[in-house]
Design an enzyme around this catalytic site. Structure first.
Site, PDB file in Angstrom:
ATOM      1  N   HIS A  43       4.892  -3.793 -36.270  1.00  0.00           N
ATOM      2  CA  HIS A  43       6.308  -3.553 -36.539  1.00  0.00           C
ATOM      3  C   HIS A  43       6.434  -2.645 -37.746  1.00  0.00           C
ATOM      4  CE1 HIS A  43      10.525  -4.293 -37.385  1.00  0.00           C
ATOM      5  NE2 HIS A  43      10.611  -4.622 -36.112  1.00  0.00           N
ATOM      6  N   ASP A  91       9.313  -8.143 -28.869  1.00  0.00           N
ATOM      7  CA  ASP A  91       9.145  -7.742 -27.475  1.00  0.00           C
ATOM      8  C   ASP A  91       8.003  -8.463 -26.781  1.00  0.00           C
ATOM      9  OD1 ASP A  91      11.222  -5.937 -27.312  1.00  0.00           O
ATOM     10  OD2 ASP A  91      10.072  -4.422 -28.372  1.00  0.00           O
TER      11      ASP A  91
HETATM   12  N1  ACO Z   1      -1.869  -1.246 -31.290  1.00  0.00           N
HETATM   13  C1  ACO Z   1      -2.918  -0.650 -31.904  1.00  0.00           C
HETATM   14  N2  ACO Z   1      -2.862  -0.133 -33.146  1.00  0.00           N
HETATM   15  C2  ACO Z   1      -1.684  -0.223 -33.804  1.00  0.00           C
HETATM   16  C3  ACO Z   1      -0.558  -0.825 -33.229  1.00  0.00           C
HETATM   17  C4  ACO Z   1      -0.677  -1.347 -31.922  1.00  0.00           C
HETATM   18  N3  ACO Z   1       0.357  -1.947 -31.312  1.00  0.00           N
HETATM   19  N4  ACO Z   1       0.465  -0.753 -34.097  1.00  0.00           N
HETATM   20  C5  ACO Z   1       0.012  -0.131 -35.182  1.00  0.00           C
HETATM   21  N5  ACO Z   1      -1.306   0.192 -35.013  1.00  0.00           N
HETATM   22  C6  ACO Z   1      -2.195   0.816 -36.021  1.00  0.00           C
HETATM   23  C7  ACO Z   1      -1.949   2.310 -36.128  1.00  0.00           C
HETATM   24  O1  ACO Z   1      -2.784   3.054 -35.253  1.00  0.00           O
HETATM   25  C8  ACO Z   1      -2.297   2.556 -37.582  1.00  0.00           C
HETATM   26  O2  ACO Z   1      -3.696   2.538 -37.701  1.00  0.00           O
HETATM   27  P1  ACO Z   1      -4.416   3.475 -38.835  1.00  0.00           P
HETATM   28  O3  ACO Z   1      -3.909   2.946 -40.153  1.00  0.00           O
HETATM   29  O4  ACO Z   1      -5.867   3.243 -38.618  1.00  0.00           O
HETATM   30  O5  ACO Z   1      -3.972   4.876 -38.557  1.00  0.00           O
HETATM   31  C9  ACO Z   1      -1.802   1.293 -38.276  1.00  0.00           C
HETATM   32  O6  ACO Z   1      -1.848   0.256 -37.270  1.00  0.00           O
HETATM   33  C10 ACO Z   1      -0.382   1.401 -38.811  1.00  0.00           C
HETATM   34  O7  ACO Z   1       0.440   1.872 -37.764  1.00  0.00           O
HETATM   35  P2  ACO Z   1       1.692   2.815 -37.982  1.00  0.00           P
HETATM   36  O8  ACO Z   1       2.022   3.537 -36.737  1.00  0.00           O
HETATM   37  O9  ACO Z   1       1.539   3.604 -39.233  1.00  0.00           O
HETATM   38  O10 ACO Z   1       2.754   1.718 -38.275  1.00  0.00           O
HETATM   39  P3  ACO Z   1       4.256   1.869 -38.090  1.00  0.00           P
HETATM   40  O11 ACO Z   1       4.807   0.822 -38.959  1.00  0.00           O
HETATM   41  O12 ACO Z   1       4.707   3.257 -38.278  1.00  0.00           O
HETATM   42  O13 ACO Z   1       4.446   1.540 -36.526  1.00  0.00           O
HETATM   43  C11 ACO Z   1       5.094   0.498 -34.516  1.00  0.00           C
HETATM   44  C12 ACO Z   1       5.140   0.457 -36.056  1.00  0.00           C
HETATM   45  C13 ACO Z   1       5.583   1.853 -34.025  1.00  0.00           C
HETATM   46  C14 ACO Z   1       6.030  -0.566 -34.002  1.00  0.00           C
HETATM   47  C15 ACO Z   1       3.634   0.242 -34.045  1.00  0.00           C
HETATM   48  O14 ACO Z   1       3.178  -0.998 -34.536  1.00  0.00           O
HETATM   49  C16 ACO Z   1       3.492   0.288 -32.519  1.00  0.00           C
HETATM   50  O15 ACO Z   1       3.317   1.371 -31.970  1.00  0.00           O
HETATM   51  N6  ACO Z   1       3.552  -0.895 -31.833  1.00  0.00           N
HETATM   52  C17 ACO Z   1       3.493  -0.924 -30.382  1.00  0.00           C
HETATM   53  C18 ACO Z   1       4.873  -0.662 -29.814  1.00  0.00           C
HETATM   54  C19 ACO Z   1       5.823  -1.829 -30.035  1.00  0.00           C
HETATM   55  O16 ACO Z   1       5.488  -2.973 -29.783  1.00  0.00           O
HETATM   56  N7  ACO Z   1       7.045  -1.493 -30.472  1.00  0.00           N
HETATM   57  C20 ACO Z   1       8.107  -2.484 -30.666  1.00  0.00           C
HETATM   58  C21 ACO Z   1       8.466  -2.604 -32.108  1.00  0.00           C
HETATM   59  S1  ACO Z   1       9.708  -3.854 -32.312  1.00  0.00           S
HETATM   60  C22 ACO Z   1      11.140  -3.128 -31.808  1.00  0.00           C
HETATM   61  O17 ACO Z   1      11.381  -1.982 -31.958  1.00  0.00           O
HETATM   62  C23 ACO Z   1      12.084  -3.940 -31.113  1.00  0.00           C
END
Ligand code: ACO
Length: 441
Positions: A310, A368
Site C-alpha cells: 500500500h 482488495d
Molecule cells: N508485489 C511485489 N512487490 C511489491 C509489491 C507487490 N504487490 N508492492 C510493492 N512491491 C515492492 C516494489 O517492487 C518495491 O521494491 P524495491 O524497493 O525493491 O524497488 C517496493 O516493494 C516498494 O514498492 P513501491 O512501488 O515503491 O511502493 P508504493 O508505495 O509506491 O506502491 C502499491 C504501492 C502501488 C499499492 C504497490 O504495493 C502495488 O503495486 N501493489 C499491488 C497492487 C495493489 O494491490 N494495489 C491496491 C492498493 S490499495 C487500493 O488502492 C485500494
C-alpha cells in the site's frame, strides 16, 4: 537541501541560501512544512513525482495512521463504524462531519432513495457499448454522460446545487453499476425499489430478473454493507486526488467523478481486487504459490502480487483485517465455507508474510485482498469488483469535492516539472535532419 523544525517554523537550507518556512500542525499526525513560499524565499521548487511526501490540501474527513494501521472517518475508528452503522449513516457522516440523528437519517434515506432512478435516455447510451465491454469502461462513459443531463442549470458555487449533485451521485451509482452488469449479461435492466435499503436495493438491481421474486440472503446484504463502508473513503488516494485535481478546474462534478472512476480502475489502485482473483485462479493449488511469489519478487518482471502493499500503510491494512473476519462469516452464512479460494488466499498470505522480500518492504494484504473473495461469494464476476468499489467510494469523492469547493485555499491544481529536455537549439530544415528512433512505440 536540509530542514530543521522548531514549533512554528522549519528552516530550509538550500546551498548558501536559507529560509524560515511556516510549520503547519494537523490535529493528529506529523507536521507539514508550508512550501508555498519556497521558490520566493529560496529560488527552488520541491520535487516529489508521486506526491508521497506532499500535503495538497487541508481535510477533516479521514485520518490514516500508516504505521499503526489506524483508519478514522471523521474521528471514528473504522471497526466501530462497521459494527454499528449502515452505509447511509456513513455517507451522512462523511458528507456532514457528524453522525446523523434518527430524523436526519430518515430524511437522508428518503432523499437518496428518491434519486436512484436514471433518466430513461441514459439506457440508449448503454446500448452503444459492446456487450463484452469492461464495466469500468462503461461506468466511465455513463457517469461522464451524466454531465450532459445535469450541466446548464448547475452552479457549483451554490451549496444547494452541490448537495443535489452529491445526492444524485451517491444514489445513482448503484443503478449505473448494476445496469452495466445487466447489459453485459444480456438481461433487462432492473429498476430500483424504494422499499429496500441501499445495499439490498443494489443486490436487487444486480441479481433480480423480471420473471420471479428475488430476496437476497441477509448475510449478503450485511456483507455488502460492510464492504461499502470500508471502501467509502481513504483520504488523498489516487482516485480522490483525480477528483480534486479535475475539480480544481471547476469542471462539472459528474465529469470529475468520471475521472475518479478512471483512476480507480488501474490495477495499482481499485483494479487490484479483480487482480487478486485472477492471481488466485492462476495459482490454482497451494503448491504453486512459491512460483507466483518468485515472479512477484523478480526485479526484471513488472508483475506485482495484487492485494499486497500500500502506498500509505506499512503495517496490516485495518480494512483487510476487518474483511478477513467478515470473509469467514459470509462464506459460512452463504454455505460456501469450503471455498478453496479462501484456503488458497490464507495460505498465500501466510507464505508471503514469512518471506524476507515482503517483510523487508513491509508488504501486507490491503483492502482488495479479501474483498474479492467476498464479492465472489455474493455471486459477482471479477470484472464487477471494481465497479462496486466505485459505488462505495463515490461518497468519499463527493465529500472531498464539497470540502474543496468551500476551502478558501483551493486554487487551480498545477504542479511543476523538473525539465530534462534539450536546451534551446536551432531548427534544422527537413532535408538536413537525421533519423532518430521515435520515443513513443
Ligand atoms: N508485489 C511485489 N512487490 C511489491 C509489491 C507487490 N504487490 N508492492 C510493492 N512491491 C515492492 C516494489 O517492487 C518495491 O521494491 P524495491 O524497493 O525493491 O524497488 C517496493 O516493494 C516498494 O514498492 P513501491 O512501488 O515503491 O511502493 P508504493 O508505495 O509506491 O506502491 C502499491 C504501492 C502501488 C499499492 C504497490 O504495493 C502495488 O503495486 N501493489 C499491488 C497492487 C495493489 O494491490 N494495489 C491496491 C492498493 S490499495 C487500493 O488502492 C485500494
Amino acid at each position: 537541501m536540509s530542514a530543521t523544525a522548531n514549533l512554528l517554523t522549519a528552516r530550509i537550507e538550500v546551498g548558501d541560501e536559507g529560509a524560515e518556512l511556516p510549520l503547519l500542525r494537523p490535529t493528529i499526525g506529523p507536521a507539514m512544512v508550508d512550501l508555498r513560499r519556497l521558490y520566493q524565499d529560496t529560488g527552488c521548487y520541491a520535487y516529489d513525482p508521486a506526491l508521497h511526501e506532499i500535503g495538497v490540501c487541508r481535510s477533516g474527513i479521514t485520518f490514516v495512521d500508516a504505521d499503526e494501521g489506524i483508519l478514522l472517518y471523521r474521528g471514528y475508528p473504522i471497526d466501530a463504524l462497521v459494527e454499528s452503522c449502515s452505509y447511509l449513516e456513513i455517507c451522512w457522516l462523511l458528507l456532514n462531519g457528524e453522525l446523523p440523528t434518527a430524523a436526519q437519517l430518515a430524511g437522508f434515506t428518503h432523499d437518496i432513495t428518491h434519486h436512484t432512478m436514471v433518466n430513461e435516455q441514459l439506457h440508449a447510451i448503454y446500448r452503444g457499448f459492446r456487450r463484452d465491454a469492461h464495466p469500468m469502461a462503461v461506468m466511465c462513459g455513463v457517469v461522464g454522460a451524466l454531465a450532459a443531463f445535469y450541466h446548464d442549470g448547475l452552479d457549483i458555487f451554490d451549496p444547494r446545487h452541490r448537495l443535489i449533485a452529491s445526492h444524485r451521485l451517491v444514489a445513482k451509482m448503484p443503478t449505473i453499476a448494476a445496469m452495466a452488469y445487466k447489459y453485459a449479461q444480456g438481461q433487462p435492466f432492473i429498476y430500483p425499489r424504494n422499499d429496500l435499503g441501499y445495499a439490498e436495493n443494489f443486490l436487487h438491481m444486480l441479481f433480480a430478473v423480471p420473471c420471479e421474486p428475488y430476496h437476497p440472503p441477509a448475510a449478503a446484504v450485511r456483507a455488502l454493507d460492510a464492504l461499502l463502508i470500508v471502501q467509502a473513503d481513504h483520504e488523498q488516494n489516487a482516485s480522490t486526488s483525480a477528483m480534486r485535481q479535475v475539480g480544481s478546474t471547476r469542471a462539472n462534478p459528474y465529469a470529475c467523478t468520471a475521472a475518479a472512476i478512471a483512476a480507480l480502475w488501474g490495477p495499482l489502485h481499485g483494479g487490484a481486487n479483480e487482480g487478486v482473483l485472477q492471481t488466485l485462479a492462476e495459482i490454482g493449488t497451494i503448491d504453486r504459490i512459491p512460483e507466483v511469489l518468485r515472479r512477484a519478487k523478480d526485479k526484471n518482471n513488472p508483475y506485482r502480487l495484487s492485494g499486497f502493499g500500500h502506498p500509505v500503510y506499512k503495517s496490516y491494512d485495518p480494512r483487510a483485517k476487518l474483511l478477513r473476519r467478515r470473509c469467514y462469516e459470509v462464506l459460512e452464512a452463504l454455505g460456501q465455507r469450503d471455498d478453496p479460494l479462501l484456503e488458497l488466499a490464507m495460505e498465500l498470505e501466510r507464505i508471503a508474510l514469512e518471506d524476507e522480500y515482503f517483510i523487508e518492504r513491509k508488504l501486507y494484504p490491503n483492502v482488495d485482498f479479501y474483498s474479492g473473495i467476498i464479492f465472489r461469494a455474493l455471486g459477482l464476476p471479477p470484472a464487477m469488483f471494481t465497479p462496486v468499489f466505485a459505488v462505495a467510494r463515490t461518497v468519499g469523492w463527493v465529500a472531498h469535492w464539497n470540502e474543496m469547493m468551500t476551502d478558501p485555499e483551493t486554487r487551480l491544481s498545477r504542479p511543476r516539472q523538473l525539465y530534462c529536455g534539450p536546451t534551446e537549439r536551432d531548427l534544422v530544415p527537413v532535408t538536413e535532419r537525421v533519423a532518430h528512433p521515435p520515443l513513443v512505440g
